[in-house]
Structure formats: C-alpha cells, structure tokens
Design a protein around this motif. Sequence first.
Motif, PDB file in Angstrom:
ATOM      1  N   UNK A 140      -3.926  13.564   9.042  1.00 50.10           N
ATOM      2  CA  UNK A 140      -3.426  12.337   9.669  1.00 50.10           C
ATOM      3  C   UNK A 140      -3.310  11.220   8.635  1.00 50.10           C
ATOM      4  N   UNK A 141      -4.325  11.075   7.796  1.00 50.03           N
ATOM      5  CA  UNK A 141      -4.304  10.028   6.773  1.00 50.03           C
ATOM      6  C   UNK A 141      -3.115  10.221   5.831  1.00 50.03           C
ATOM      7  N   UNK A 142      -2.855  11.463   5.458  1.00 49.25           N
ATOM      8  CA  UNK A 142      -1.720  11.730   4.567  1.00 49.25           C
ATOM      9  C   UNK A 142      -0.402  11.326   5.222  1.00 49.25           C
ATOM     10  N   UNK A 143      -0.278  11.598   6.519  1.00 46.70           N
ATOM     11  CA  UNK A 143       0.947  11.231   7.225  1.00 46.70           C
ATOM     12  C   UNK A 143       1.066   9.706   7.368  1.00 46.70           C
ATOM     13  N   UNK A 144      -0.047   9.060   7.683  1.00 45.77           N
ATOM     14  CA  UNK A 144      -0.025   7.615   7.868  1.00 45.77           C
ATOM     15  C   UNK A 144       0.310   6.890   6.564  1.00 45.77           C
ATOM     16  N   UNK A 145      -0.112   7.453   5.457  1.00 47.26           N
ATOM     17  CA  UNK A 145       0.114   6.820   4.160  1.00 47.26           C
ATOM     18  C   UNK A 145       1.370   7.331   3.451  1.00 47.26           C
ATOM     19  N   UNK A 146       2.165   8.128   4.138  1.00 50.98           N
ATOM     20  CA  UNK A 146       3.383   8.665   3.528  1.00 50.98           C
ATOM     21  C   UNK A 146       4.269   7.525   3.040  1.00 50.98           C
ATOM     22  N   UNK A 147       4.732   7.629   1.815  1.00 54.08           N
ATOM     23  CA  UNK A 147       5.599   6.600   1.241  1.00 54.08           C
ATOM     24  C   UNK A 147       4.858   5.468   0.573  1.00 54.08           C
ATOM     25  N   UNK A 148       3.529   5.477   0.609  1.00 53.35           N
ATOM     26  CA  UNK A 148       2.760   4.411  -0.029  1.00 53.35           C
ATOM     27  C   UNK A 148       2.992   4.411  -1.540  1.00 53.35           C
ATOM     28  N   UNK A 149       3.044   3.220  -2.114  1.00 51.59           N
ATOM     29  CA  UNK A 149       3.306   3.073  -3.549  1.00 51.59           C
ATOM     30  C   UNK A 149       2.442   1.972  -4.121  1.00 51.59           C
ATOM     31  N   UNK A 150       1.725   2.298  -5.185  1.00 51.47           N
ATOM     32  CA  UNK A 150       0.952   1.291  -5.888  1.00 51.47           C
ATOM     33  C   UNK A 150       1.794   0.621  -6.966  1.00 51.47           C
ATOM     34  N   UNK A 151       1.310  -0.531  -7.453  1.00 50.17           N
ATOM     35  CA  UNK A 151       2.048  -1.294  -8.458  1.00 50.17           C
ATOM     36  C   UNK A 151       1.192  -1.589  -9.684  1.00 50.17           C
ATOM     37  N   UNK A 152       0.244  -0.700  -9.951  1.00 55.29           N
ATOM     38  CA  UNK A 152      -0.601  -0.881 -11.126  1.00 55.29           C
ATOM     39  C   UNK A 152      -2.020  -1.221 -10.743  1.00 55.29           C
ATOM     40  N   UNK A 153      -2.303  -2.518 -10.622  1.00 58.35           N
ATOM     41  CA  UNK A 153      -3.657  -2.953 -10.289  1.00 58.35           C
ATOM     42  C   UNK A 153      -4.122  -2.431  -8.933  1.00 58.35           C
ATOM     43  N   UNK A 154      -3.196  -2.219  -8.007  1.00 60.52           N
ATOM     44  CA  UNK A 154      -3.594  -1.801  -6.653  1.00 60.52           C
ATOM     45  C   UNK A 154      -3.408  -0.305  -6.400  1.00 60.52           C
ATOM     46  N   UNK A 155      -3.225   0.473  -7.457  1.00 60.36           N
ATOM     47  CA  UNK A 155      -3.080   1.922  -7.273  1.00 60.36           C
ATOM     48  C   UNK A 155      -4.298   2.529  -6.575  1.00 60.36           C
ATOM     49  N   UNK A 156      -5.467   1.947  -6.829  1.00 63.54           N
ATOM     50  CA  UNK A 156      -6.699   2.476  -6.238  1.00 63.54           C
ATOM     51  C   UNK A 156      -6.674   2.468  -4.718  1.00 63.54           C
ATOM     52  N   UNK A 157      -5.836   1.604  -4.127  1.00 64.05           N
ATOM     53  CA  UNK A 157      -5.789   1.518  -2.667  1.00 64.05           C
ATOM     54  C   UNK A 157      -5.297   2.808  -2.025  1.00 64.05           C
ATOM     55  N   UNK A 158      -4.525   3.599  -2.745  1.00 67.76           N
ATOM     56  CA  UNK A 158      -3.985   4.822  -2.162  1.00 67.76           C
ATOM     57  C   UNK A 158      -5.116   5.783  -1.803  1.00 67.76           C
ATOM     58  N   UNK A 159      -6.011   6.017  -2.729  1.00 70.23           N
ATOM     59  CA  UNK A 159      -7.143   6.877  -2.439  1.00 70.23           C
ATOM     60  C   UNK A 159      -8.153   6.212  -1.528  1.00 70.23           C
ATOM     61  N   UNK A 160      -8.371   4.905  -1.723  1.00 63.60           N
ATOM     62  CA  UNK A 160      -9.333   4.185  -0.897  1.00 63.60           C
ATOM     63  C   UNK A 160      -8.911   4.189   0.568  1.00 63.60           C
ATOM     64  N   UNK A 161      -7.621   3.976   0.827  1.00 66.28           N
ATOM     65  CA  UNK A 161      -7.130   3.964   2.202  1.00 66.28           C
ATOM     66  C   UNK A 161      -7.312   5.329   2.861  1.00 66.28           C
ATOM     67  N   UNK A 162      -7.028   6.382   2.124  1.00 65.83           N
ATOM     68  CA  UNK A 162      -7.182   7.734   2.682  1.00 65.83           C
ATOM     69  C   UNK A 162      -8.637   7.986   3.079  1.00 65.83           C
TER      70      UNK A 162
END
Length: 338
Positions: A292-314
């Motif tokens: 579900x988390x993978x589907x909800x975050x589909x298309x997410x893109x980091x911009x450098x400093x906030x790349x960590x949010x991708x794993x943190x959100x999952x």
Amino acid sequence: MIRFDYVRPTSVPDAVKALAAKPGAQVIAGGTNLVDLLKYDVAKPSRLIDINRLPLRAIEDTADGGLKLGALVTNADAAYDVRVAQRFPLLASAILAGASAQLRNAATTGGNLLQRTRCLYFYDPHVPCNKREPGTGCPARTGVNRNLAVLGTSEHCIATHPSDMCVALAALNAVVHVTGPAGERQIALSDFHRVPGDRPDLDNTLERGELITAVEVPFSDFGRHYTYLKLRDRLSYAFALVSVAAAVRLDAGRIDELRVALGGVAPKPWRNLEAEGLLAGAAPERRAYEAFADRLLAGAQGFGDNDFKLGLARRAIVRALTQAVAGTPQSQSDKRVA
C-alpha cells in the motif's frame, strides 16, 4: 508595513461584502500565520477583515452523527471538545500534534485550512518565489528543500501545506462550508487545496469574496483503529517532515475500510482512493502495508535535501497502519514513536 483598510463586520453577509469589494482583501481571525506574513512583508493585503465578531464559534451536532465546527472554533476548543474526542479521536490527536498550546488557543479552524507554506524562499521577499510572485522562479528545487514536497509538485513549486489538522480532516472526508457573493456552497476537503501546476500562487479553490464558515466532519466508525503519526526534527513544536493520518475498520479479522492521508510531503493533504480500495478485504499484515505504501508514494520525487522523505514516508505509513490496526494510537503527550 504597508497601509491597509481595517474592517470588523458583525455578520457573515457584511464580511462577504467587504471581502468581495476590494481586490487584495484578506480575512484575519487568530492571526497565527497571517501576522507573521505581514511582518515579513510577504502578505500585502489592501484590506484586513477581522471576523472575530462573527457568530462562527459553535461546534454543532449534525443529523448523521457528525460534527460541524464553526470557522472560528479554536484548535484548543476543537481538540478538547468531548464530542470531538469521542467521535473523531483522529482529529483531536492531529490537532494536539500541531503547534504549541499557546498557538492552539488562538488558531482557528478556518485559519488552519488557509495556512500558507513554510518554505524558506516563500518567506524571504528578497529571493524569487513563484508562489509569492508568479513567474519569478522556484529556487527551492535546487536549493534548500529539506522540508519540502516529494508528491504533487510541479516545475514551478515544491512547497508543502503545513497543517496537521487538515491531514486528519482529509482522512475523515471533511467538507468545507463557504459563503460568497453567489451564495453558499460546500467543497470536499480533498478538492479545497490545490496542487501548484502552473499557478502555485493559488493555494485553494475559493472564489473571490468567499468566506469559510464551517468545516463538517461526517459520521464515521473509526473511533478505535486510528493513529496520527507525526515525524519531525524535534519532539517539541515543529512542522512535520512526514505525518500519517490512518483510520481502519476491521471485519472478521480483515480490513473492511482503510483511509490514509499524508502530511509534510505534498502541497495538500495527500490521499489515493484507488490505493486504499486495494486493501479492502486484505489481511492486516506488514507486506500488505508495504505494498500500500508503495502505491501511495508512486511518482514521488526528491530534490536533493529531501530525498530522505521517500524512505521515511514509506516506513511511517507502515508504522501508522500497524498502530491503527492494533488500536494503539500514537500518544501526543509522549511523542516518542511507539
């Protein structure tokens, strides 16, 4: 400080008339966000309409067992109202996760919906910002963007909506009541806030002269299996890096209905109804939460400093669903993640 008119109407029609009559007019209530923007020379209203004398402070029962919160109900009054705490504990928890006690005493329901982003570039009138001045650029995309969005962004803006309350309201299918020159209408909260597209200066779908009068939360049976999980840089007053409002209804040991809204990762509270529907009837287990988390975050893109949010959100989504299903919601007094 710029010059502006100051008006204190005593009725909703008078407030709407004053708001519609002058381009650049803005409403002020608690002022917990707008006053800061005035001080920083970011907001430049031609008129301030003080609505504190309007009769919009009630919390009313609705026919379906829901609640209607007047636009001037303070965050503190909403969070500690017995009906809110009993029927919509997810909402009470999200409010208590936000701001400080002093700010919650002043901040209002309507003002919470109308918060502007806390992007550093938006708050600095000496640098470009498409949200503040369309067409000037978005230096956040390649600059300091640790707190900014990874979902719903555009080439023109990667700002986030800062509210905690709105994330819970999104999960609870809240409806915004507004009154304007054309009369009254209702806006689903999911349709109230905008993604930036090529008009990042437009935060919401209000028409000129429209005033928020109330937010209605329809009845829902999520009083036990819920949580509001907020991850931030410090446990005291801070905006979310990632937040998750999760509400689950179980039937015979399986997921009957699921609602999840994310905060801190997008220009608006982020939901995906299709992804939620995929878990209907599923066993409440970790691999289902991860899918579900993978589907909800589909298309997410980091911009450098906030790349960590991708794993943190999952991880936050998985943790929040685990808490909600177990009926062990995140404590907002002991903020350490359970």
